[in-house]
Motif scaffolding. Structure first.
Motif, PDB file in Angstrom:
ATOM      1  N   THR A  52       0.867  -1.176   0.000  1.00 12.07           N
ATOM      2  CA  THR A  52       0.000   0.000   0.000  1.00 12.07           C
ATOM      3  C   THR A  52       0.904   1.226   0.000  1.00 12.07           C
ATOM      4  N   THR A  53       0.684   2.097  -0.976  1.00  7.49           N
ATOM      5  CA  THR A  53       1.581   3.248  -1.140  1.00  7.49           C
ATOM      6  C   THR A  53       0.975   4.511  -0.525  1.00  7.49           C
ATOM      7  N   GLU A  54       1.790   5.549  -0.456  1.00  7.15           N
ATOM      8  CA  GLU A  54       1.331   6.815   0.125  1.00  7.15           C
ATOM      9  C   GLU A  54       0.286   7.481  -0.771  1.00  7.15           C
TER      10      GLU A  54
ATOM     11  N   ALA B  71       8.802  -8.367  -0.135  1.00  6.07           N
ATOM     12  CA  ALA B  71       8.986  -7.175   0.719  1.00  6.07           C
ATOM     13  C   ALA B  71       9.731  -6.099  -0.071  1.00  6.07           C
ATOM     14  N   ASN B  72       9.720  -4.903   0.468  1.00  8.14           N
ATOM     15  CA  ASN B  72      10.469  -3.820  -0.168  1.00  8.14           C
ATOM     16  C   ASN B  72      11.970  -4.036   0.013  1.00  8.14           C
ATOM     17  N   ASN B  73      12.734  -3.696  -1.030  1.00  2.38           N
ATOM     18  CA  ASN B  73      14.186  -3.805  -0.929  1.00  2.38           C
ATOM     19  C   ASN B  73      14.757  -2.745   0.000  1.00  2.38           C
ATOM     20  N   TRP B  74      14.172  -1.585   0.003  1.00  2.00           N
ATOM     21  CA  TRP B  74      14.602  -0.493   0.868  1.00  2.00           C
ATOM     22  C   TRP B  74      13.386   0.392   1.170  1.00  2.00           C
ATOM     23  N   PRO B  75      13.457   1.133   2.283  1.00  2.90           N
ATOM     24  CA  PRO B  75      12.333   2.028   2.596  1.00  2.90           C
ATOM     25  C   PRO B  75      12.152   3.031   1.457  1.00  2.90           C
ATOM     26  N   SER B  76      10.920   3.392   1.171  1.00  2.00           N
ATOM     27  CA  SER B  76      10.664   4.298   0.049  1.00  2.00           C
ATOM     28  C   SER B  76      11.393   5.622   0.259  1.00  2.00           C
ATOM     29  N   ILE B  77      11.783   6.248  -0.851  1.00  2.00           N
ATOM     30  CA  ILE B  77      12.430   7.565  -0.777  1.00  2.00           C
ATOM     31  C   ILE B  77      11.602   8.572  -1.563  1.00  2.00           C
ATOM     32  N   LYS B  78      11.752   9.840  -1.216  1.00  2.00           N
ATOM     33  CA  LYS B  78      10.945  10.888  -1.853  1.00  2.00           C
ATOM     34  C   LYS B  78      11.852  12.041  -2.264  1.00  2.00           C
TER      35      LYS B  78
ATOM     36  N   THR C 113       3.095   2.661 -15.234  1.00  2.00           N
ATOM     37  CA  THR C 113       3.343   1.221 -15.300  1.00  2.00           C
ATOM     38  C   THR C 113       4.608   0.914 -14.505  1.00  2.00           C
ATOM     39  N   PRO C 114       4.600  -0.149 -13.678  1.00  2.99           N
ATOM     40  CA  PRO C 114       5.822  -0.507 -12.950  1.00  2.99           C
ATOM     41  C   PRO C 114       6.922  -0.941 -13.924  1.00  2.99           C
ATOM     42  N   ALA C 115       8.155  -0.955 -13.437  1.00  2.00           N
ATOM     43  CA  ALA C 115       9.278  -1.410 -14.267  1.00  2.00           C
ATOM     44  C   ALA C 115       9.916  -2.620 -13.584  1.00  2.00           C
ATOM     45  N   VAL C 116      10.282  -3.627 -14.371  1.00  2.00           N
ATOM     46  CA  VAL C 116      10.795  -4.887 -13.828  1.00  2.00           C
ATOM     47  C   VAL C 116      12.270  -5.058 -14.184  1.00  2.00           C
ATOM     48  N   GLU C 117      13.061  -5.454 -13.185  1.00  2.00           N
ATOM     49  CA  GLU C 117      14.445  -5.854 -13.432  1.00  2.00           C
ATOM     50  C   GLU C 117      14.739  -7.045 -12.523  1.00  2.00           C
ATOM     51  N   GLY C 118      14.764  -8.208 -13.111  1.00  2.00           N
ATOM     52  CA  GLY C 118      14.963  -9.419 -12.313  1.00  2.00           C
ATOM     53  C   GLY C 118      13.826  -9.588 -11.311  1.00  2.00           C
ATOM     54  N   ASP C 119      14.204  -9.807 -10.054  1.00  2.00           N
ATOM     55  CA  ASP C 119      13.194  -9.991  -9.002  1.00  2.00           C
ATOM     56  C   ASP C 119      12.615  -8.663  -8.513  1.00  2.00           C
ATOM     57  N   ASN C 120      13.183  -7.568  -8.976  1.00  2.00           N
ATOM     58  CA  ASN C 120      12.782  -6.258  -8.437  1.00  2.00           C
ATOM     59  C   ASN C 120      11.767  -5.558  -9.344  1.00  2.00           C
ATOM     60  N   ILE C 121      10.780  -4.939  -8.698  1.00  2.00           N
ATOM     61  CA  ILE C 121       9.819  -4.117  -9.441  1.00  2.00           C
ATOM     62  C   ILE C 121       9.866  -2.718  -8.842  1.00  2.00           C
ATOM     63  N   PHE C 122      10.005  -1.731  -9.722  1.00  2.46           N
ATOM     64  CA  PHE C 122      10.113  -0.339  -9.264  1.00  2.46           C
ATOM     65  C   PHE C 122       8.824   0.401  -9.603  1.00  2.46           C
ATOM     66  N   ILE C 123       8.314   1.110  -8.624  1.00  5.08           N
ATOM     67  CA  ILE C 123       7.102   1.910  -8.830  1.00  5.08           C
ATOM     68  C   ILE C 123       7.274   3.255  -8.119  1.00  5.08           C
ATOM     69  N   ALA C 124       6.440   4.216  -8.514  1.00  5.41           N
ATOM     70  CA  ALA C 124       6.459   5.533  -7.862  1.00  5.41           C
ATOM     71  C   ALA C 124       5.031   6.047  -7.809  1.00  5.41           C
ATOM     72  N   ASP C 125       4.733   6.882  -6.818  1.00  9.43           N
ATOM     73  CA  ASP C 125       3.340   7.328  -6.675  1.00  9.43           C
ATOM     74  C   ASP C 125       3.204   8.850  -6.829  1.00  9.43           C
ATOM     75  N   LEU C 126       1.972   9.312  -6.706  1.00 14.65           N
ATOM     76  CA  LEU C 126       1.708  10.736  -6.949  1.00 14.65           C
ATOM     77  C   LEU C 126       2.127  11.641  -5.792  1.00 14.65           C
ATOM     78  N   THR C 127       2.556  11.061  -4.677  1.00 15.51           N
ATOM     79  CA  THR C 127       3.147  11.919  -3.636  1.00 15.51           C
ATOM     80  C   THR C 127       4.651  12.064  -3.873  1.00 15.51           C
ATOM     81  N   GLY C 128       5.192  11.280  -4.817  1.00 12.39           N
ATOM     82  CA  GLY C 128       6.615  11.363  -5.125  1.00 12.39           C
ATOM     83  C   GLY C 128       7.449  10.285  -4.464  1.00 12.39           C
ATOM     84  N   GLU C 129       6.816   9.326  -3.776  1.00  8.18           N
ATOM     85  CA  GLU C 129       7.555   8.231  -3.130  1.00  8.18           C
ATOM     86  C   GLU C 129       7.986   7.204  -4.184  1.00  8.18           C
ATOM     87  N   LEU C 130       9.238   6.751  -4.082  1.00  8.29           N
ATOM     88  CA  LEU C 130       9.761   5.726  -4.974  1.00  8.29           C
ATOM     89  C   LEU C 130       9.911   4.419  -4.181  1.00  8.29           C
TER      90      LEU C 130
END
Lengths: 294, 381
Positions: free
Chosen positions: B244-246, B278-285, B252-269
């Protein structure tokens, strides 16, 4: 000679309240223009709120526009009433024998004619802007409604993004409301309307918009007995140009705007009729000329 | 009477304001569609689609030759195996057209139309999907039009119309056997790519403006406007929220291997790992909202933000390492800065960006964030 140096310059009798109203309307307009985006947001939120209350199903956005138009007519009722009152007062003055005599007398002296005109305004408590300023209010409303309909229908990704940022009512969950159902009767409210008749795209809504605008304009034209009455001539001219202009808007812009125009015109006709001011004779060919003869 | 000029002025004013979009080239009603190969960028931006030579930034051609008030182009162009460029109009003509870049009219410098399809009832926002010799074209009217690309007809007719309802704004995707379609009417649909049968239809509770992606685990992943990142079984449509994002999830998400990268309208990556769940790292903004999809590049992931910390700031490019560290960032420069909504594209060794509201239509950067010498591209200059 009167000594007026110690007196506060008073507004001409009868014009003070009108002047204040004019100032109030002008201030309101400035506020609307400077906070335009917020103004649109309020419109879009009210529209979406009504749509949500209606259950956001098929045809409901069209009904929401109709209900919203009724709401706007109710809110602007006092302004419309003032406009009618102002127009009637101006018309009464134009038909007045004294004024007609003054017009003849000072036909070549514009400055004196203007002074006399202001004197009559003062004496009779007529606000010369009383009939035109309330009309001013209608224009931002039309533009705001057009923009709020397109924003609410969000036919492009950018519109949808703007809509997501326009939500000021905390109880509106726009992520659930999206996408709005733009179907209303046979129309897509986000697109200009036409009906295919024998292979020809007939713009039925544009025709209805032009027709109802014409009827409303004609009904609200007060009878004039003054052949030199410029405002009557202007009214006649507007009765032709306004239907054409709004018809063109209906032809070009999303049909949701046409729904607003038609509803607003019909309510205007009802309002005039309810106040006994509708001039039904104007709808007949040559009706205006017959009244001038009388 | 003084009322007349005032009234006539107002009438003219309202006509100008309402009719501001009528006549002449149009740009800026929404963000551009951008695609590229190694040598040429194709930019669908308002009244025209521009082909830009990436060696010198010069315009190779534009389509159509003159602005047509019924046509607007924003959907991302798609290339066919024959070398045609397919573009859909967001204008009132609802046309889908394949243009032939190898057949340029020497007088107009505009390419010829190889074929057209005019049966759609609404505008084209989504790029179509090519599966073999079939084109799956998703329209805002809620239909998927399946066209045969090998029938050599200049006026196409749909081989099949798959009625899904809602508004289809995202490009369908395929795993080779099935076509997956996301819709603004909250649904994800799986269609058999050969029989066109609807295999399943799932409601995700909120609108989905972006496409789904297929993760390394073979599952579908998609973001929704109610801030849910969903994992969907492509065989059955069974789904669960994995994140659940902010803010609203748009791109569209982007896939690289096991990782999927997404970003939301508050600017969180976000970086989500499909194997650990699970998330690889805490989201950054880094700064503003993100509608564009992340772009996977050698050694980093590129995120494009709509604007800076305030809405007045221009959009930024952020290179983020796989570990979640910002490596560099580049602001859209120029006398008139723009906002980035369109997903950046990699073309050879250039990153292409098409901002909205900027002086330039297309900006080009090297992989380390330096602007190319010819950038920006401005038509007619």
């Amino acid at each position: 000679m009167n000594n007026t140096s110690n007196q506060t310059p008073a507004l001409p009798a009868g014009m003070s309240t009108g002047f204040l109203k004019t100032l109030g309307i002008a201030a309101l307009l400035v506020l609307v223009i400077t906070r335009w985006n917020d103004f649109i947001s309020v419109f879009a939120n009210v529209l979406l709120w009504i749509y949500d209350l209606l259950g956001n199903g098929p045809h409901m956005f069209g009904i929401a526009i109709i209900l919203f138009t009724i709401l706007i007519r109710l809110v602007t009722w006092p302004l419309n009433a003032q406009q009618m009152k102002g127009a009637a007062a101006m018309q009464e003055m134009n038909n007045d024998k004294e004024w007609q005599a003054i017009q003849k007398k000072y036909a070549k002296d514009k400055e004196k004619l203007s002074q006399e005109q202001m004197r009559i305004y003062r004496e009779r408590g007529i606000n010369p802007f009383g009939s035109c300023l309330p009309t001013l209010i209608q224009f931002p409303i039309i533009i705001a409604l057009y923009q709020s309909i397109t924003r609410a229908l969000a036919s492009t990704p950018l519109d949808l993004l703007k809509l997501s940022r326009s939500i000021i009512f905390p109880f509106l969950d726009v992520s659930e409301l999206i996408p709005l159902n733009s179907k209303f009767l046979w129309m897509n409210l986000g697109q200009p309307e036409s009906v295919n008749v024998f292979g020809f795209a007939l713009p039925t809504l544009a025709i209805i918009v032009a027709l109802t605008t014409y009827i409303q304009s004609k009904l609200t034209l007060p009878p004039s007995t003054n052949p030199n009455d410029q405002s009557a001539a202007m009214g006649q001219s507007m009765a032709i140009t306004m239907p054409l202009m709004l018809g063109w808007f209906a032809l070009t812009f999303p049909s949701g705007l046409s729904v607003y125009f038609i509803t607003s015109n019909l309510l205007g006709i009802v309002q005039y009729a309810a106040q006994g001011k509708a001039n039904w004779r104007n709808l007949l060919p040559g009706g205006q000329k017959q009244q001038q003869k009388k | 009477m003084r009322k007349k000029p005032v009234f006539v002025t107002l009438v003219l004013l309202i006509a100008v304001i309402l009719g501001g979009c009528a006549g002449g080239p149009i740009r800026g009603t929404t963000w551009a569609g951008l695609a590229a190969n190694d040598t040429t960028a194709y930019l669908a931006d308002g009244s025209f689609v521009f082909a830009v030579n990436l060696n010198d930034g010069r315009q190779a051609w534009q389509y159509p030759a003159k602005a047509n008030s019924k046509q607007l182009f924003y959907a991302t162009p798609v290339f066919t195996p024959e070398g045609y460029v397919i573009i859909g109009s967001s204008g009132t003509d609802h046309i889908l057209v394949a243009i032939d870049p190898n057949d340029i009219n020497p007088e107009t410098q505009s390419p010829a139309e190889a074929w057209t399809f005019t049966d759609a009832k609404d505008h084209w926002v989504a790029a179509p999907l090519i599966v073999g010799d079939k084109l799956f074209a998703a329209n805002s009217d809620g239909n998927i039009y399946v066209l045969n690309l090998s029938d050599e007809r200049s006026t196409k007719e749909a081989e099949q119309v798959i009625e899904l309802g809602g508004r289809l704004w995202a490009q369908p995707i395929t795993d080779g056997e099935r076509v997956f379609v996301t819709s603004l009417d909250h649904s994800v649909v799986a269609i058999d790519a050969k029989t066109y049968e609807i295999l399943w239809h799932e409601d995700l509770t909120s609108a989905i403006p972006g496409s789904a992606v297929i993760g390394a685990d073979g599952m579908l992943y998609v973001g929704t406007l109610d801030s849910h990142f969903e994992k969907i079984d492509p065989a059955t449509g069974e789904h669960e929220t994995v994140l659940t994002t902010e803010g609203w999830l748009w791109g569209t998400p982007a896939v690289e291997g096991d990782n999927i990268f997404i970003a939301d309208l508050t600017g969180e990556l976000y970086s989500y790992n499909t194997s650990t769940g699970a998330n690889n790292w805490p989201s950054i903004k880094p700064d503003g909202a993100v509608t564009a999809s992340p772009l996977i590049l050698p050694g980093y992931i590129l995120f494009a933000t709509e604007s800076g910390r305030t809405e007045e700031d221009p959009g930024n490019l952020f290179a983020v390492s796989p570990e979640g560290k910002i490596m560099w960032n580049e602001e859209i420069s120029g006398t008139k800065s723009g906002k980035i909504y369109t997903t950046p594209v990699l073309a050879g060794d250039l990153i292409l960006v098409a901002p909205l509201g900027a002086e330039g239509y297309l900006y080009a950067y090297s992989l380390d964030g330096r602007e190319a010498s010819w950038s920006p591209f401005i038509p007619g200059k």
